[in-house]
Design a protein around this motif. Sequence first.
Motif, mmCIF file in Angstrom:
data_model
loop_
_atom_site.group_PDB
_atom_site.id
_atom_site.type_symbol
_atom_site.label_atom_id
_atom_site.label_comp_id
_atom_site.label_asym_id
_atom_site.label_seq_id
_atom_site.Cartn_x
_atom_site.Cartn_y
_atom_site.Cartn_z
ATOM 1 N N THR A 215 0.827 -1.201 0.000
ATOM 2 C CA THR A 215 0.000 0.000 0.000
ATOM 3 C C THR A 215 0.866 1.257 0.000
ATOM 4 O OG1 THR A 215 -0.120 -0.060 2.417
ATOM 5 C CG2 THR A 215 -1.893 -1.124 1.187
ATOM 6 N N LYS A 216 0.433 2.229 -0.788
ATOM 7 C CA LYS A 216 1.062 3.546 -0.835
ATOM 8 C C LYS A 216 -0.059 4.536 -1.170
ATOM 9 C CE LYS A 216 4.801 6.187 -2.999
ATOM 10 N NZ LYS A 216 5.827 6.196 -4.071
ATOM 11 N N ILE A 217 -0.450 5.341 -0.196
ATOM 12 C CA ILE A 217 -1.667 6.139 -0.285
ATOM 13 C C ILE A 217 -1.328 7.621 -0.291
ATOM 14 C CG2 ILE A 217 -3.914 6.597 0.779
ATOM 15 C CD1 ILE A 217 -3.638 3.911 2.209
ATOM 16 N N LEU A 218 -2.005 8.364 -1.148
ATOM 17 C CA LEU A 218 -1.927 9.822 -1.144
ATOM 18 C C LEU A 218 -3.263 10.379 -0.694
ATOM 19 C CD1 LEU A 218 -0.123 12.209 -3.479
ATOM 20 C CD2 LEU A 218 -2.553 12.646 -3.081
ATOM 21 N N ILE A 219 -3.232 11.287 0.287
ATOM 22 C CA ILE A 219 -4.439 11.908 0.834
ATOM 23 C C ILE A 219 -4.421 13.391 0.505
ATOM 24 C CG2 ILE A 219 -5.783 12.349 2.914
ATOM 25 C CD1 ILE A 219 -4.510 9.924 4.184
ATOM 26 N N THR A 220 -5.537 13.890 0.008
ATOM 27 C CA THR A 220 -5.657 15.306 -0.286
ATOM 28 C C THR A 220 -7.069 15.771 0.073
ATOM 29 O OG1 THR A 220 -5.288 17.027 -1.948
ATOM 30 C CG2 THR A 220 -6.375 15.019 -2.670
ATOM 31 N N THR B 66 -11.825 19.427 8.601
ATOM 32 C CA THR B 66 -11.317 18.561 7.530
ATOM 33 C C THR B 66 -9.834 18.272 7.738
ATOM 34 O OG1 THR B 66 -12.953 19.446 5.990
ATOM 35 C CG2 THR B 66 -11.062 18.324 5.045
ATOM 36 N N LYS B 67 -9.089 19.275 8.160
ATOM 37 C CA LYS B 67 -7.666 19.055 8.452
ATOM 38 C C LYS B 67 -7.503 18.065 9.605
ATOM 39 C CE LYS B 67 -6.206 23.624 6.853
ATOM 40 N NZ LYS B 67 -5.632 24.940 7.252
ATOM 41 N N ALA B 68 -8.388 18.160 10.598
ATOM 42 C CA ALA B 68 -8.335 17.202 11.706
ATOM 43 C C ALA B 68 -8.637 15.781 11.225
ATOM 44 C CB ALA B 68 -9.325 17.617 12.799
ATOM 45 N N PHE B 69 -9.595 15.649 10.291
ATOM 46 C CA PHE B 69 -9.902 14.329 9.733
ATOM 47 C C PHE B 69 -8.699 13.773 8.966
ATOM 48 C CE2 PHE B 69 -11.531 11.356 6.638
ATOM 49 C CZ PHE B 69 -12.484 10.636 7.338
ATOM 50 N N VAL B 70 -8.031 14.621 8.191
ATOM 51 C CA VAL B 70 -6.856 14.181 7.439
ATOM 52 C C VAL B 70 -5.755 13.731 8.396
ATOM 53 C CG1 VAL B 70 -5.006 14.971 5.928
ATOM 54 C CG2 VAL B 70 -7.377 15.573 5.415
ATOM 55 N N LYS B 71 -5.583 14.458 9.495
ATOM 56 C CA LYS B 71 -4.571 14.075 10.479
ATOM 57 C C LYS B 71 -4.876 12.698 11.063
ATOM 58 C CE LYS B 71 -2.315 15.769 14.669
ATOM 59 N NZ LYS B 71 -2.285 16.863 15.698
ATOM 60 N N GLU B 72 -6.137 12.434 11.352
ATOM 61 C CA GLU B 72 -6.507 11.115 11.861
ATOM 62 C C GLU B 72 -6.330 10.033 10.798
ATOM 63 O OE1 GLU B 72 -7.378 10.426 14.948
ATOM 64 O OE2 GLU B 72 -7.284 12.493 15.630
ATOM 65 N N ALA B 73 -6.632 10.370 9.540
ATOM 66 C CA ALA B 73 -6.479 9.396 8.455
ATOM 67 C C ALA B 73 -5.013 9.047 8.233
ATOM 68 C CB ALA B 73 -7.099 9.943 7.171
ATOM 69 N N LEU B 74 -4.132 10.009 8.401
ATOM 70 C CA LEU B 74 -2.702 9.733 8.240
ATOM 71 C C LEU B 74 -2.218 8.739 9.286
ATOM 72 C CD1 LEU B 74 -1.367 13.332 7.472
ATOM 73 C CD2 LEU B 74 -1.418 11.386 5.902
ATOM 74 N N TRP B 75 -2.786 8.802 10.494
ATOM 75 C CA TRP B 75 -2.409 7.814 11.503
ATOM 76 C C TRP B 75 -3.100 6.477 11.248
ATOM 77 C CZ3 TRP B 75 -5.409 5.058 14.910
ATOM 78 C CH2 TRP B 75 -4.702 4.287 15.848
ATOM 79 N N LEU B 76 -4.368 6.531 10.810
ATOM 80 C CA LEU B 76 -5.142 5.296 10.640
ATOM 81 C C LEU B 76 -4.611 4.444 9.498
ATOM 82 C CD1 LEU B 76 -7.653 3.580 11.340
ATOM 83 C CD2 LEU B 76 -8.955 5.025 9.772
ATOM 84 N N VAL C 158 0.575 9.597 2.800
ATOM 85 C CA VAL C 158 1.162 10.943 2.845
ATOM 86 C C VAL C 158 0.086 11.941 2.438
ATOM 87 C CG1 VAL C 158 3.513 10.171 2.378
ATOM 88 C CG2 VAL C 158 1.993 10.746 0.472
ATOM 89 N N TYR C 159 0.271 13.184 2.883
ATOM 90 C CA TYR C 159 -0.683 14.245 2.542
ATOM 91 C C TYR C 159 -0.040 15.234 1.592
ATOM 92 C CZ TYR C 159 -3.284 18.604 2.977
ATOM 93 O OH TYR C 159 -3.959 19.751 2.700
ATOM 94 N N ARG C 160 -0.794 15.629 0.580
ATOM 95 C CA ARG C 160 -0.357 16.670 -0.339
ATOM 96 C C ARG C 160 -1.497 17.686 -0.481
ATOM 97 N NH1 ARG C 160 3.642 14.692 0.683
ATOM 98 N NH2 ARG C 160 5.270 13.798 -0.639
ATOM 99 N N VAL D 295 -9.593 11.425 -1.173
ATOM 100 C CA VAL D 295 -9.926 12.849 -1.243
ATOM 101 C C VAL D 295 -11.018 13.124 -0.224
ATOM 102 C CG1 VAL D 295 -10.662 14.767 -2.706
ATOM 103 C CG2 VAL D 295 -9.358 12.867 -3.694
ATOM 104 N N VAL D 296 -10.799 14.124 0.641
ATOM 105 C CA VAL D 296 -11.767 14.515 1.665
ATOM 106 C C VAL D 296 -12.268 15.912 1.335
ATOM 107 C CG1 VAL D 296 -12.213 14.769 4.131
ATOM 108 C CG2 VAL D 296 -10.440 13.182 3.342
ATOM 109 N N THR D 297 -13.562 16.048 1.137
ATOM 110 C CA THR D 297 -14.168 17.353 0.896
ATOM 111 C C THR D 297 -15.053 17.727 2.079
ATOM 112 O OG1 THR D 297 -16.073 16.430 -0.272
ATOM 113 C CG2 THR D 297 -14.127 16.981 -1.585
ATOM 114 N N ASP D 298 -15.358 19.017 2.201
ATOM 115 C CA ASP D 298 -16.125 19.482 3.349
ATOM 116 C C ASP D 298 -17.328 20.296 2.903
ATOM 117 O OD1 ASP D 298 -15.063 22.044 2.700
ATOM 118 O OD2 ASP D 298 -13.307 21.611 3.901
ATOM 119 N N ARG D 299 -18.238 20.464 3.847
ATOM 120 C CA ARG D 299 -19.434 21.272 3.653
ATOM 121 C C ARG D 299 -19.878 21.772 5.024
ATOM 122 N NH1 ARG D 299 -25.066 20.243 3.678
ATOM 123 N NH2 ARG D 299 -26.257 21.623 2.304
ATOM 124 N N LEU D 300 -20.171 23.068 5.120
ATOM 125 C CA LEU D 300 -20.584 23.688 6.381
ATOM 126 C C LEU D 300 -19.550 23.443 7.479
ATOM 127 C CD1 LEU D 300 -24.395 22.777 6.375
ATOM 128 C CD2 LEU D 300 -23.317 24.894 5.604
#
Length: 346
Positions: A141-146, A155-165, A170-172, A196-201
């Motif tokens: 596995t080699k994953i890119l998260i954006t 959303t940034k907090a979710f990405v931080k948790e995903a990087l640990w999970l 890696v995040y770009r 890819v993580v998108t946000d709303r409200l």
Amino acid sequence: EYGDTVSVLYCVDRESIMGKGARSKVRTAKMGKKFKVTTERTEVDPKLLDKYRVTRQADKKRELFLKLKEQNKDAKRVRRDARRAERKNNKDLAPAKLIPKTKERLRRSDITVVDDAKDAEILGDENDDEFASFFKGMNKTKILITTGEKPCFRTKAFVKEALWLFPNSVYRPRKDYGLKEITQFCINRGYTDLIVVTDRLKEPYNLIISHLPHGPTSTFRISNFLSNKQLDNTAKRTEHYPELIFKNFDTRLGRRIGRQLESLFPRMRDYEGRAVATFHNQRDYIFMRVHRYIFDGTEAVRIQEMGPRFTLRLLTLQSGTFDTRFGEFEWYRKKEHDDDKLEWYM
């Protein structure tokens, strides 16, 4: 006469000292509430039910509703006590306990449900799908998260948790690149998955997972996200790879989604870390939890949550990489899918 005068003087003196309207310190013993069944009916009163249906005035309707609710509660208790008495008196001759009518038990039959996981057709399809090389140990596995162009704090907090999970991720930052450009960038550099993580409200809203280089691409709705800092009494995190538990992915679609989620984690498990990630599917909602199990002895074991915690709901499953214009969808959620509360697809 003297008694009345003394009583008046006592009240006047007490008000002058303790203030007007003061209560005496002498308290009467409170009588405990004793439940009393108001009726011996096994069903609600049909006349009261008809009256409730034709009443339009809000206050009267509310009052009738409370009476119906109380009658229904009493009727249930009467029926339950009767069943208990019958089982106590007849013992082995008493009828068996009724099976609870839950939505899971009343679920409509689905021809795509996989009863035998070792079926030759199922195994043949899974040995030849896009995830076969991962399960055979050929790919790591080699994953890119954006994210979107301007991610919010949550959303940034979710990405931080995903990087640990998800290990080996890696995040770009997104900047102004399109998803097709990012997908080609990942393929050229040997990434196996794009998230890819998108946000709303100001909350994480959509989660897009694309398996590279040939797909598939799934889109989920994110809800009820809680980070590690928002949970109480969490276990200490380590860098060990977690064990995985996938529950209730019973249909062909569910098995495909389960294999995609499993391919986000390395094949190797670090049992020394005692961490376990659970994906529990219930009524097409995927509940995600991470725990550490703790041994208190040779027979006693308990778990402690580590975080993060969130819920996913599948919106679309698309063949190939992300392409909303010319892509071919294997499955997508329609508005009609939510009308029937006893039919689920995973």
